[in-house]
Motif scaffolding. Structure first.
Motif, PDB file in Angstrom:
ATOM      1  N   TYR A 216       0.943  -1.211  -0.045  1.00 32.46           N
ATOM      2  CA  TYR A 216      -0.004   0.205   0.214  1.00 32.46           C
ATOM      3  C   TYR A 216       0.741   1.138   0.040  1.00 32.46           C
ATOM      4  O   TYR A 216       1.629   1.435   0.951  1.00 32.46           O
ATOM      5  CB  TYR A 216      -0.825  -0.097   1.264  1.00 32.46           C
ATOM      6  CG  TYR A 216      -2.021  -1.086   1.016  1.00 32.46           C
ATOM      7  CD1 TYR A 216      -1.798  -2.609   1.201  1.00 32.46           C
ATOM      8  CD2 TYR A 216      -3.186  -0.806   0.756  1.00 32.46           C
ATOM      9  CE1 TYR A 216      -2.800  -3.400   0.899  1.00 32.46           C
ATOM     10  CE2 TYR A 216      -4.211  -1.547   0.480  1.00 32.46           C
ATOM     11  CZ  TYR A 216      -4.006  -3.159   0.626  1.00 32.46           C
ATOM     12  OH  TYR A 216      -4.760  -4.117   0.221  1.00 32.46           O
ATOM     13  N   GLY A 217       0.708   1.934  -1.261  1.00 35.65           N
ATOM     14  CA  GLY A 217       1.517   3.192  -1.302  1.00 35.65           C
ATOM     15  C   GLY A 217       1.041   4.460  -0.237  1.00 35.65           C
ATOM     16  O   GLY A 217       0.162   4.245   0.415  1.00 35.65           O
ATOM     17  N   PRO A 218       1.697   5.543  -0.624  1.00 31.56           N
ATOM     18  CA  PRO A 218       1.237   6.782   0.273  1.00 31.56           C
ATOM     19  C   PRO A 218      -0.485   7.099   0.313  1.00 31.56           C
ATOM     20  O   PRO A 218      -0.767   7.456   1.265  1.00 31.56           O
ATOM     21  CB  PRO A 218       1.749   7.868  -0.588  1.00 31.56           C
ATOM     22  CG  PRO A 218       3.124   7.282  -1.312  1.00 31.56           C
ATOM     23  CD  PRO A 218       2.648   6.131  -1.670  1.00 31.56           C
ATOM     24  N   LEU A 219      -1.231   6.992  -0.564  1.00 33.40           N
ATOM     25  CA  LEU A 219      -2.366   6.975  -0.691  1.00 33.40           C
ATOM     26  C   LEU A 219      -3.401   6.076  -0.187  1.00 33.40           C
ATOM     27  O   LEU A 219      -4.262   6.059   0.481  1.00 33.40           O
ATOM     28  CB  LEU A 219      -3.004   7.686  -1.896  1.00 33.40           C
ATOM     29  CG  LEU A 219      -2.408   8.806  -2.577  1.00 33.40           C
ATOM     30  CD1 LEU A 219      -3.132   9.489  -3.818  1.00 33.40           C
ATOM     31  CD2 LEU A 219      -2.619   9.933  -1.385  1.00 33.40           C
ATOM     32  N   GLY A 220      -2.697   4.800  -0.569  1.00 33.24           N
ATOM     33  CA  GLY A 220      -3.477   3.717  -0.120  1.00 33.24           C
ATOM     34  C   GLY A 220      -3.203   3.256   1.524  1.00 33.24           C
ATOM     35  O   GLY A 220      -4.330   2.812   2.045  1.00 33.24           O
ATOM     36  N   VAL A 221      -2.267   3.812   2.014  1.00 28.87           N
ATOM     37  CA  VAL A 221      -1.952   3.502   3.584  1.00 28.87           C
ATOM     38  C   VAL A 221      -2.871   4.515   4.266  1.00 28.87           C
ATOM     39  O   VAL A 221      -3.614   4.156   5.095  1.00 28.87           O
ATOM     40  CB  VAL A 221      -0.605   3.680   3.772  1.00 28.87           C
ATOM     41  CG1 VAL A 221       0.009   4.903   4.054  1.00 28.87           C
ATOM     42  CG2 VAL A 221      -0.458   2.938   5.216  1.00 28.87           C
ATOM     43  N   GLU A 222      -3.260   5.669   3.464  1.00 26.29           N
ATOM     44  CA  GLU A 222      -4.079   6.552   4.307  1.00 26.29           C
ATOM     45  C   GLU A 222      -5.525   6.005   4.360  1.00 26.29           C
ATOM     46  O   GLU A 222      -6.337   6.318   5.170  1.00 26.29           O
ATOM     47  CB  GLU A 222      -3.924   7.942   3.654  1.00 26.29           C
ATOM     48  CG  GLU A 222      -2.774   8.779   3.690  1.00 26.29           C
ATOM     49  CD  GLU A 222      -2.535   9.453   5.013  1.00 26.29           C
ATOM     50  OE1 GLU A 222      -3.617   9.644   5.781  1.00 26.29           O
ATOM     51  OE2 GLU A 222      -1.559   9.920   5.523  1.00 26.29           O
ATOM     52  N   LEU A 223      -5.769   5.745   3.033  1.00 27.75           N
ATOM     53  CA  LEU A 223      -7.376   5.253   2.775  1.00 27.75           C
ATOM     54  C   LEU A 223      -7.470   4.024   3.645  1.00 27.75           C
ATOM     55  O   LEU A 223      -8.520   3.985   4.418  1.00 27.75           O
ATOM     56  CB  LEU A 223      -7.485   4.670   1.303  1.00 27.75           C
ATOM     57  CG  LEU A 223      -8.665   4.014   1.079  1.00 27.75           C
ATOM     58  CD1 LEU A 223     -10.070   4.948   1.112  1.00 27.75           C
ATOM     59  CD2 LEU A 223      -8.822   3.711  -0.362  1.00 27.75           C
ATOM     60  N   LYS A 224      -6.496   3.058   3.983  1.00 33.30           N
ATOM     61  CA  LYS A 224      -6.592   1.988   4.788  1.00 33.30           C
ATOM     62  C   LYS A 224      -6.772   2.374   6.172  1.00 33.30           C
ATOM     63  O   LYS A 224      -7.613   1.920   6.880  1.00 33.30           O
ATOM     64  CB  LYS A 224      -5.543   0.974   4.416  1.00 33.30           C
ATOM     65  CG  LYS A 224      -5.643  -0.516   5.121  1.00 33.30           C
ATOM     66  CD  LYS A 224      -4.848  -1.601   4.377  1.00 33.30           C
ATOM     67  CE  LYS A 224      -3.393  -1.367   4.268  1.00 33.30           C
ATOM     68  NZ  LYS A 224      -3.109  -1.651   5.730  1.00 33.30           N
ATOM     69  N   ASN A 225      -5.734   3.297   6.558  1.00 39.35           N
ATOM     70  CA  ASN A 225      -6.014   3.569   8.040  1.00 39.35           C
ATOM     71  C   ASN A 225      -7.494   4.446   8.325  1.00 39.35           C
ATOM     72  O   ASN A 225      -7.976   4.330   9.208  1.00 39.35           O
ATOM     73  CB  ASN A 225      -4.841   4.825   8.263  1.00 39.35           C
ATOM     74  CG  ASN A 225      -3.580   4.230   8.316  1.00 39.35           C
ATOM     75  OD1 ASN A 225      -3.418   2.958   8.363  1.00 39.35           O
ATOM     76  ND2 ASN A 225      -2.387   4.785   8.432  1.00 39.35           N
ATOM     77  N   ASN A 226      -7.848   5.251   7.218  1.00 35.36           N
ATOM     78  CA  ASN A 226      -9.184   5.955   7.650  1.00 35.36           C
ATOM     79  C   ASN A 226     -10.204   4.801   7.492  1.00 35.36           C
ATOM     80  O   ASN A 226     -11.025   5.102   8.391  1.00 35.36           O
ATOM     81  CB  ASN A 226      -9.495   6.732   6.065  1.00 35.36           C
ATOM     82  CG  ASN A 226      -8.493   8.179   6.404  1.00 35.36           C
ATOM     83  OD1 ASN A 226      -7.762   8.474   7.402  1.00 35.36           O
ATOM     84  ND2 ASN A 226      -8.477   8.865   5.382  1.00 35.36           N
TER      85      ASN A 226
END
Ligand code: ATP
Length: 437
Positions: free
Chosen positions: A38-48
């Motif tokens: 999970y890249g920079p935006l993927g990790v934000e989306l997953k964390n959210n």
């Protein structure tokens, strides 16, 4: 335009790579099948998504608490739970093209669906990964890598209950990695061998289990609707007698209509006292809940809500993907709910000179921290909007000369491109209301 076409998956995989949501694991070595980073935006989306689930399942309930149990556990845990003997899928291979299938997902009495070659007899295949703890690779050191997070909760349940002074009914929630050596992983991040589960195990008095099952079933479906998933893409599927897992008396799946068909995103199961009884039997330790007020002791029944974080993320991406035309130019947008969007706001100065750029930068810094922001001062404004639309940023804030003179900025809305003027000193509460409300 709704994009449910068969090539939606291809478009999503490409968007995810291009914009830094999800990459193939070990790509420089040719990639590892069905493993994803999970890249920079993927990790934000997953964390959210994880945070939204956690808030919904723990913070909103006084009687539900969290746990983060170890991935590696004593092997007895998996013997008692039935996973050593029962966590198996029937596997068949094609003798011609060597394709591999789960015998329960095809008609294994017929020839290979790919090449019409002959299939092998089904073999039982245990999905648990094994490894060794310590330097000796002998059978005594063999342990399993957990295939579900639930067992960590069951074996710790009395420790949690006592320390948090909980009374039945109560719940224990956990988010963590689980590993299954899947026979047929695929469909991007839908089925992988390493994935994250978000589980809540709810301990109830036997006899009240049917009522609680109904309660959680409705709550969980309602959650997905409230989170903005389109209701026509959601449904329940009840497990028939042949489908029920070894531990379940009743099971319902929340299914989502993916581009590749209706598939499970969450399982809601009545596991009865199956697991606690089994652990009590093998460990020899009493696992009764004691209700001293009522003078009762019993093994609670467990209602489980078990969802996959990665599958949930894929569901949100599929549901949010749109293509439309704005000002005669085609655009792609992810209509993600603001709460889960990887970037909440973008600050875009229309000019850099005369202090406008500095003002925009100041605004960006004021808003950052609580929410994930993005600052972009380069290129045509239309192009900057489109880059933000494609990753689902709900609000683009443009700063111009009027901002300096009047103290206002323009908020441009992602989905309908509507623009509104808002006072800069009210921006924080404007976003707060929409994010936390
Ligand atoms: P399936 O029938 O798709 O194999 P399951 O019924 O075995 O799933 P559960 O054991 O109920 O799944 O797991 C709960 C949740 O964990 C699933 O609803 C799913 O969201 C997630 N999950 C299970 N297996 C995987 C996997 N291999 N990859 C990604 N997520 C998974």
């Amino acid at each position: 335009m709704e994009a449910k076409s068969p090539d939606l998956m291809e478009k999503l995989v490409s968007l995810c790579k291009r914009r830094g949501f999800i990459f193939q694991s070990s790509e420089i070595y040719g990639g590892l099948a069905s493993c994803w980073d999970y890249g920079p935006l993927g990790v934000e989306l997953k964390n959210n998504l994880q945070r939204a689930w956690w808030t919904e399942m723990t913070r909103r309930h006084e009687n539900i608490v969290g746990l983060d149990a170890s991935i590696l556990m004593r092997p007895e845990v998996w013997r008692a739970s039935g996973h050593v003997d029962g966590f198996v899928d029937p596997l068949v291979d094609c003798k011609e093209c060597r394709s591999r299938f789960r015998a329960d997902q095809i008609d294994a009495t017929k020839p290979c669906p790919n090449c019409s070659g002959e299939l092998t007899e089904p073999r039982q295949f245990n999905l648990m990964f094994r490894t060794h703890l310590g330097p000796l690779e002998d059978t005594a050191s063999q342990i399993y890598i957990r295939p579900e997070t639930a067992q960590g909760i069951y074996v710790d349940y009395l420790l949690v209950q006592n320390s948090a002074r909980l009374q039945v009914p109560f719940g224990i929630a956990q988010v963590g990695k689980a590993f299954r050596n899947e026979i047929k992983p695929g469909n991007f991040i839908f089925r992988t061998c390493e994935f994250e589960q978000m589980e809540m195990q709810f301990f109830v008095k036997p006899g009240t289990d049917d009522e609680w099952m109904g309660h959680w079933k409705e709550k969980r479906m309602d959650y997905y609707r409230r989170m903005g998933i389109r209701p026509e893409n959601l449904r329940f599927h009840q497990h028939g007698p042949g489908e029920l897992a070894h531990y379940a008396r009743e099971a319902w799946d929340v299914e989502y209509q993916f581009p590749f068909g209706w598939q499970e995103v969450e399982g809601i199961h009545n596991r009865t006292d199956f697991d606690l009884k089994a652990h009590q039997g093998l460990s020899g330790k009493k696992m009764d809940y004691i209700d001293s007020g009522k003078g009762e002791r019993y093994l609670p029944f467990i209602i489980e809500t078990s969802s996959g974080l990665n599958r949930t993320l894929l569901m949100f991406l599929c549901d949010a993907y749109r293509e439309d035309v704005v000002d005669e130019e085609p655009r792609v947008l992810l209509a993600l709910p603001p709460k889960v969007a990887p970037i909440t706001f973008a600050v875009l100065p229309l000019v850099k000179k005369d202090g406008v750029g500095d003002l925009a930068r100041q605004l960006f810094e004021d808003l950052s921290g609580r929410w994930n922001g993005f600052y972009d001062h380069a290129g045509a404004i239309g192009r900057r909007y489109r880059r933000m639309d494609e990753v689902g940023t709900p609000w683009c804030i443009t700063v111009d000369y009027e901002s300096k003179e009047q103290g206002t900025v323009t908020i441009r809305h992602r989905d309908d491109c509507r623009q509104e003027r808002v006072k800069m000193d009210q921006l924080k509460s404007w976003i707060f209301e929409r994010m936390e409300g």
